[in-house]
Scaffold this active site. Structure first.
Site, PDB file in Angstrom:
ATOM      1  N   LYS A  64       0.849  -1.202   0.000  1.00  0.00           N
ATOM      2  CA  LYS A  64       0.000   0.000   0.000  1.00  0.00           C
ATOM      3  C   LYS A  64       0.883   1.250   0.000  1.00  0.00           C
ATOM      4  CE  LYS A  64      -3.846   1.858   2.818  1.00  0.00           C
ATOM      5  NZ  LYS A  64      -4.698   1.546   3.993  1.00  0.00           N
ATOM      6  N   SER A  98      -9.517  -0.915   7.404  1.00  0.00           N
ATOM      7  CA  SER A  98      -9.035  -0.759   6.037  1.00  0.00           C
ATOM      8  C   SER A  98      -8.324  -1.958   5.425  1.00  0.00           C
ATOM      9  CB  SER A  98      -8.110   0.450   5.937  1.00  0.00           C
ATOM     10  OG  SER A  98      -8.880   1.604   5.802  1.00  0.00           O
ATOM     11  N   SER A 132      -9.558   1.441   3.181  1.00  0.00           N
ATOM     12  CA  SER A 132      -8.759   2.220   2.257  1.00  0.00           C
ATOM     13  C   SER A 132      -7.721   1.391   1.500  1.00  0.00           C
ATOM     14  CB  SER A 132      -8.048   3.341   3.014  1.00  0.00           C
ATOM     15  OG  SER A 132      -7.170   2.804   3.985  1.00  0.00           O
TER      16      SER A 132
END
Ligand code: GLN
Length: 488
Positions: free
Chosen positions: A79, A178, A154
């Site tokens: 990420k 997330s 996210s």
């Protein structure tokens, strides 16, 4: 199109047996990512050249009989809020445009030490604030099961990349869900470890008392393997836990006999919520019961305050953490200002997106002198009550089972204008972060052709127990093998 990659375990076997090379795996990973990318939007950047070079080095180590680990040479994705030295670090924000990280986060350093090859940085909601990956300045990631829907967020880019098999596994971060929520929306496994289990050094801070690096993979076994690589004490992170790292993969005995699974009565309302989701989760628990586990009812009475508490604490911490983006120290600086104050103002106004601004405003408000006691202090007190709810519940059970999300993936754009409805999709995940507990989301069925997840929560450092139960469930079911159509 080039085929999806197998699981970490399968790829490790293939490398060990010499039926493929790391170079071939990394090339396959990059080609697949590139082919899917225009429609999917899972990556913010691929490291093609560096990754192929690192794969060649891994092949040479293996040829010498000196691989760094059984996973040496396997591609993974990270990420884009985890620092990698010499690579852009954008957090999906315009304010970090042009910023290149001067150091590597501890979690990624652990990947590198095990020889894993980072092929790309994945898309996310700006500064990890969101539940849909729509709040990324680069545009949204799409759900691999339905391109009109969100992959969750996210860590939506990491979830979509794993679901479509351009990588076998990826790192995400989980502040309020997330990792687990996008895992649930994309039909993959997502594990949020105990707060402090994985170092936060080099994870861009959103809400420091809640943030935790997590793993996304296709199976609980792979999640165990990857967690074993990234977990551990880091003297450079004062909130990192000094406990030794157990052999997570060795905990996967398949045995759940006698395991007491708590069903929180507040999470399974008689009315409201998506009945089909509850039904899938109940069926998953029944599967574990038929394998020898026992179902008990528990109570988490402060659940109804969880969303409010989470959004007060995370915005307060975010408003403080994001003060550092001022046009002086990082990334974007507005070129149009004549005074210093104007430069700060313009830089932040141009650089941050709407959701980040909303949270900075809310967080600044709850920390302000007149409202601190009424909101921030009160939220901290309720946080303690929520943590105690879990402590009491765990006197009667070993794990707690809940849906990961109240509904399967929602449509892109559907909740953008209504932030509160977006916040409500975190209803089952945020309490876990407020209490600092480990939890996993495991695919447990479909509703309307879309994946849904079973969440299993354990007491602190109970990663081996959630992984064992998740693995036992996957040994008896096939939901985690179901791929989205274009990835089959
Ligand atoms: N969806 C939650 C939020 O918007 C959680 C985000 C996260 O875990 N990073 O804050």
């Amino acid at each position: 199109m080039v085929a999806a990659l197998g699981t970490l375990r399968e790829l490790a076997h293939a490398l060990e047996a010499g039926t493929c090379s790391a170079h071939e795996l990394v090339r396959q990973s990059l080609e697949r990512a590139e082919a899917l990318e225009p429609a999917l939007g899972a990556y913010l950047g691929l490291r093609a050249e560096a990754a192929l070079r690192e794969a060649e080095e891994a092949d040479r180590r293996r040829a010498r009989g000196a691989p760094r680990s059984p996973l040496d040479g396997i591609p993974v994705a990270v990420k884009d809020n985890l620092a990698i030295r010499g690579e852009p670090l954008s957090c999906g924000s315009r304010i970090l445009r042009g910023y290149v990280s001067p150091f590597t986060s501890t979690a990624v350093a652990h990947l590198e030490r095990a020889g894993l090859v980072v092929v790309g940085r994945t898309n996310l909601d700006e500064f990890a604030m969101g539940s849909s990956t729509e709040h990324s300045c680069a545009g949204p990631t799409r759900n691999p099961f339905d391109p009109e829907r969100t992959p969750g967020g996210s860590s939506g880019g990491s979830a979509a990349a794993v679901a479509t098999g351009s990588v076998p596994a990826a790192l995400g971060s989980d502040t309020g869900g997330s990792v687990r929520q996008p895992a649930s929306f994309c039909g993959v496994v997502g594990l949020k470890p105990t707060y402090g289990r994985v170092s936060r050094l080099g994870l861009v801070a959103f809400a420091s008392s809640l943030d935790q690096v997590g793993v996304l993979a296709r199976s609980a076994e792979d999640a165990a393997l990857l967690l074993g690589v990234v977990a551990g004490h880091d003297p450079a992170d004062s909130t990192s836990l000094p406990q030794p790292v157990p052999d997570y993969a060795a905990a996967l005995s398949g045995d759940v006999s006698g395991l007491r699974i708590g069903i929180p009565k507040e999470y399974f309302p008689e009315q409201g919520g998506n009945a089909a989701v509850f039904e899938r989760v109940r069926a998953a628990v029944a599967e574990l019961v038929s394998a020898g586990a026992r179902e008990v009812t528990v109570s988490l009475p402060h659940t109804r305050h969880a969303i409010a508490t989470y959004y007060l604490i995370c915005t307060a911490e975010a408003s403080s953490n994001l003060a550092r983006y001022d046009g002086v120290r990082y990334g974007h600086r507005s070129p149009r200002a004549r005074t210093l104050a104007e430069m700060y103002r313009r830089t932040r106004s141009e650089g941050f997106g709407a959701e980040v601004k909303r949270r900075i405003l809310l967080g600044t408000f709850v920390l302000s002198a007149g409202y601190f006691d009424a909101y921030y202090r009160k939220a901290q007190q309720v946080r303690t009550l929520i943590r105690r709810d879990f402590e009491r519940a765990f006197e009667h059970c070993d794990l707690i089972a809940t849906p990961t999300t109240p509904e399967p993936a929602f449509r892109l754009g559907e909740r953008e204008r209504d932030p509160v409805s977006m916040y409500l999709s975190d209803i089952y995940t945020v309490s876990v972060n407020l209490a600092g507990l480990p939890a996993i989301s495991v695919p447990c069925g479909e509703v309307g052709g879309l994946p849904v997840g079973l969440q299993l929560i354990a007491p602190p450092l109970g990663e081996p127990e959630v992984l064992r139960a998740a693995d036992a469930y996957q040994r008896r079911t096939d939901w985690h093998r179901r791929r989205p159509a274009e990835a089959a």
